[in-house]
Design a protein around this motif. Structure first.
Motif, PDB file in Angstrom:
ATOM      1  N   MET A   1       0.731  -1.230  -0.747  1.00  0.00           N
ATOM      2  CA  MET A   1       0.942   0.170  -0.424  1.00  0.00           C
ATOM      3  C   MET A   1       0.034   0.557   0.729  1.00  0.00           C
ATOM      4  N   ALA A   2       0.555   1.279   1.683  1.00  0.00           N
ATOM      5  CA  ALA A   2      -0.227   1.738   2.833  1.00  0.00           C
ATOM      6  C   ALA A   2      -1.263   2.768   2.392  1.00  0.00           C
ATOM      7  N   VAL A  56      -9.395   8.279  11.922  1.00  0.00           N
ATOM      8  CA  VAL A  56      -8.355   8.251  10.898  1.00  0.00           C
ATOM      9  C   VAL A  56      -7.468   7.042  11.168  1.00  0.00           C
ATOM     10  N   ASP A  57      -7.460   6.118  10.215  1.00  0.00           N
ATOM     11  CA  ASP A  57      -6.646   4.908  10.312  1.00  0.00           C
ATOM     12  C   ASP A  57      -5.569   4.918   9.238  1.00  0.00           C
ATOM     13  N   VAL A  58      -4.462   4.268   9.526  1.00  0.00           N
ATOM     14  CA  VAL A  58      -3.470   3.947   8.497  1.00  0.00           C
ATOM     15  C   VAL A  58      -3.351   2.431   8.497  1.00  0.00           C
ATOM     16  N   TRP A  59      -3.523   1.841   7.327  1.00  0.00           N
ATOM     17  CA  TRP A  59      -3.457   0.391   7.139  1.00  0.00           C
ATOM     18  C   TRP A  59      -2.318   0.053   6.189  1.00  0.00           C
ATOM     19  N   GLU A  60      -1.731  -1.125   6.367  1.00  0.00           N
ATOM     20  CA  GLU A  60      -0.641  -1.576   5.499  1.00  0.00           C
ATOM     21  C   GLU A  60      -1.069  -1.671   4.044  1.00  0.00           C
ATOM     22  N   SER A  61      -2.357  -1.978   3.818  1.00  0.00           N
ATOM     23  CA  SER A  61      -2.855  -2.122   2.450  1.00  0.00           C
ATOM     24  C   SER A  61      -4.355  -1.873   2.425  1.00  0.00           C
ATOM     25  N   GLU A  62      -4.860  -1.570   1.254  1.00  0.00           N
ATOM     26  CA  GLU A  62      -6.297  -1.398   1.099  1.00  0.00           C
ATOM     27  C   GLU A  62      -7.020  -2.729   1.323  1.00  0.00           C
ATOM     28  N   GLN A  63      -6.375  -3.823   0.989  1.00  0.00           N
ATOM     29  CA  GLN A  63      -6.971  -5.142   1.205  1.00  0.00           C
ATOM     30  C   GLN A  63      -7.208  -5.395   2.700  1.00  0.00           C
TER      31      GLN A  63
END
Length: 97
Positions: A1-2, A56-63
């Protein structure tokens, strides 16, 4: 989840930011998600605040975000920037160009 990662960095300057992004990208300045040393960055925005920077970043996953954090945190220490500790939120809608 992003996930969205919000970094509030009082005391961080634009010069510190540029030093870090240059170190991350072999001097290219990290202008594209492909310049980041970890796959999974969807967007990155930096703004100045009255006392520092907001990122502010958006990442594909918390990992993926955590992997990036392991690389970028030592660079913050190296240039004397504040330690990045993001507020992390799950994404429910992402609009891109």
């Amino acid at each position: 989840m992003a996930v969205v990662a919000v970094f509030e960095l009082p005391g961080m300057t634009q010069d510190m930011y540029q030093q870090i992004t240059n170190k991350l990208s072999d001097g290219r300045g990290a202008k594209s998600p492909s310049d980041w040393p970890v796959a999974g960055l969807l967007s990155h925005t930096t703004a100045t605040t009255p006392d520092g920077l907001l990122i502010v970043d958006v990442w594909e996953s918390e990992q993926a975000l955590q992997q990036f954090g392991q690389i970028v945190a030592p660079l913050h220490q190296e240039v004397g920037a504040p330690t990045p500790t993001p507020k992390i939120y799950p994404v429910f809608n992402l609009v891109t160009a």
